[in-house]
Write an enzyme that holds these catalytic residues in place. Structure first.
Site, PDB file in Angstrom:
ATOM      1  N   CYS A 149      -1.404   0.614   7.386  1.00 36.61           N
ATOM      2  CA  CYS A 149      -2.846   0.310   7.522  1.00 36.61           C
ATOM      3  C   CYS A 149      -3.233  -0.929   6.708  1.00 36.61           C
ATOM      4  O   CYS A 149      -3.515  -1.986   7.272  1.00 36.61           O
ATOM      5  CB  CYS A 149      -3.698   1.502   7.073  1.00 36.61           C
ATOM      6  SG  CYS A 149      -3.455   2.976   8.080  1.00 36.61           S
TER       7      CYS A 149
ATOM      8  N   CYS B  90       0.866  -1.188   0.000  1.00 34.66           N
ATOM      9  CA  CYS B  90       0.000   0.000   0.000  1.00 34.66           C
ATOM     10  C   CYS B  90       0.900   1.235   0.000  1.00 34.66           C
ATOM     11  O   CYS B  90       2.072   1.142  -0.394  1.00 34.66           O
ATOM     12  CB  CYS B  90      -0.978  -0.027   1.178  1.00 34.66           C
ATOM     13  SG  CYS B  90      -0.192  -0.033   2.795  1.00 34.66           S
TER      14      CYS B  90
ATOM     15  N   ASN C   5       2.351   1.368   4.331  1.00 36.69           N
ATOM     16  CA  ASN C   5       2.662   0.076   4.968  1.00 36.69           C
ATOM     17  C   ASN C   5       2.362   0.077   6.472  1.00 36.69           C
ATOM     18  O   ASN C   5       3.041  -0.583   7.252  1.00 36.69           O
ATOM     19  CB  ASN C   5       4.127  -0.337   4.715  1.00 36.69           C
ATOM     20  CG  ASN C   5       4.457  -1.784   5.073  1.00 36.69           C
ATOM     21  OD1 ASN C   5       5.588  -2.113   5.415  1.00 36.69           O
ATOM     22  ND2 ASN C   5       3.488  -2.670   4.989  1.00 36.69           N
TER      23      ASN C   5
ATOM     24  N   SER D 274      -1.674  -2.812   3.908  1.00 37.26           N
ATOM     25  CA  SER D 274      -0.852  -3.971   3.528  1.00 37.26           C
ATOM     26  C   SER D 274      -0.438  -4.845   4.712  1.00 37.26           C
ATOM     27  O   SER D 274      -0.374  -6.072   4.563  1.00 37.26           O
ATOM     28  CB  SER D 274       0.347  -3.566   2.662  1.00 37.26           C
ATOM     29  OG  SER D 274       1.180  -2.645   3.301  1.00 37.26           O
TER      30      SER D 274
END
Ligand code: 4NP
Length: 156
Positions: free
Chosen positions: A15, A10, A13, A17
Site C-alpha cells: 500500500c 512500510c 510493501n 511504500s
C-alpha cells in the site's frame, strides 16, 4: 547534486511504500533530481505480489503507474545499499532499527519527520479502511515527497 538511492519502507510493501516510491519518482523527475528508488516491507506476507489494487487506482488518478512493482522484504544489506531508508510509521521505524547494522550507510528516518522543520508525522496505514484512506495517503505522500526533495536540494 549526486544521485541518491532511496528505499521507502512500510509493513506489507503493497500500500504505502510502493505508492511512496511512485510519487517520489514523479516529484524527483519534475524537480529534475536524479533519485534511484526502491521499496520494501518489514513483513514478508505479500512478497512477490503487485501493489494493492486500491493503491494502484489512487495513483493512476494522478497519472503515476506503480502496477509493475513487486513486493519484497527489507534485508540488512539494504542499509549499505541505500543512502536513505524512509519508514512510513513508528512501528516500521522500530522494526528497521532492530536490524540496522552499526555504521550503516543509510540514514534511517520516518518519512514524515526527516527534517526538524517539516514534521508530518506518520503515514497512516490504509489497508483495512476504504478508498478515501488511499486518497489521503496519496495526498500525504505527495506533500512529504515535495518536502523531502526540497530538503535534498538544500542539503547538498
Ligand atoms: P502497507 O499496508 O504496510 O502500507 O503495505 C499493509 C498491507 C498489508 C497488511 C498490513 C498493512 N497485512 O496485514 O497484510
Amino acid at each position: 547534486m549526486r544521485q541518491f538511492k532511496v528505499l521507502t519502507v512500510c509493513l506489507g510493501n503493497i500500500c504505502r511504500s510502493p505508492a511512496a516510491q511512485g510519487i517520489l519518482e514523479n516529484v524527483a523527475s519534475y524537480n529534475k533530481i536524479a533519485l534511484e528508488l526502491d521499496s520494501a516491507g518489514t513483513a514478508a506476507y505479500h512478497v512477490g505480489n503487485p501493489p494493492d489494487s486500491r493503491s494502484i487506482a489512487a495513483l493512476k488518478q494522478v497519472s503515476v503507474n506503480i502496477a509493475q512493482q513487486k513486493a519484497r522484504q527489507v534485508v540488512q544489506a539494504d542499509f549499505n545499499e541505500f543512502d536513505w531508508i524512509l519508514a512510513m510509521d513508528k512501528e516500521n521505524l522500530a522494526n528497521l532499527r532492530q536490524i540496522q547494522p552499526e555504521h550503516s550507510r543509510a540514514k534511517l528516518v520516518m518519512f514524515g519527520e526527516f527534517h526538524p522543520s517539516v514534521s508530518f508525522g506518520e503515514v497512516a496505514d490504509p489497508y483495512y479502511g476504504g478508498d478515501e484512506g488511499f486518497t489521503l495517503m496519496r495526498e500525504h505522500l505527495t506533500q512529504i515527497s515535495e518536502a523531502f526533495v526540497l530538503h535534498l536540494h538544500s542539503s547538498s
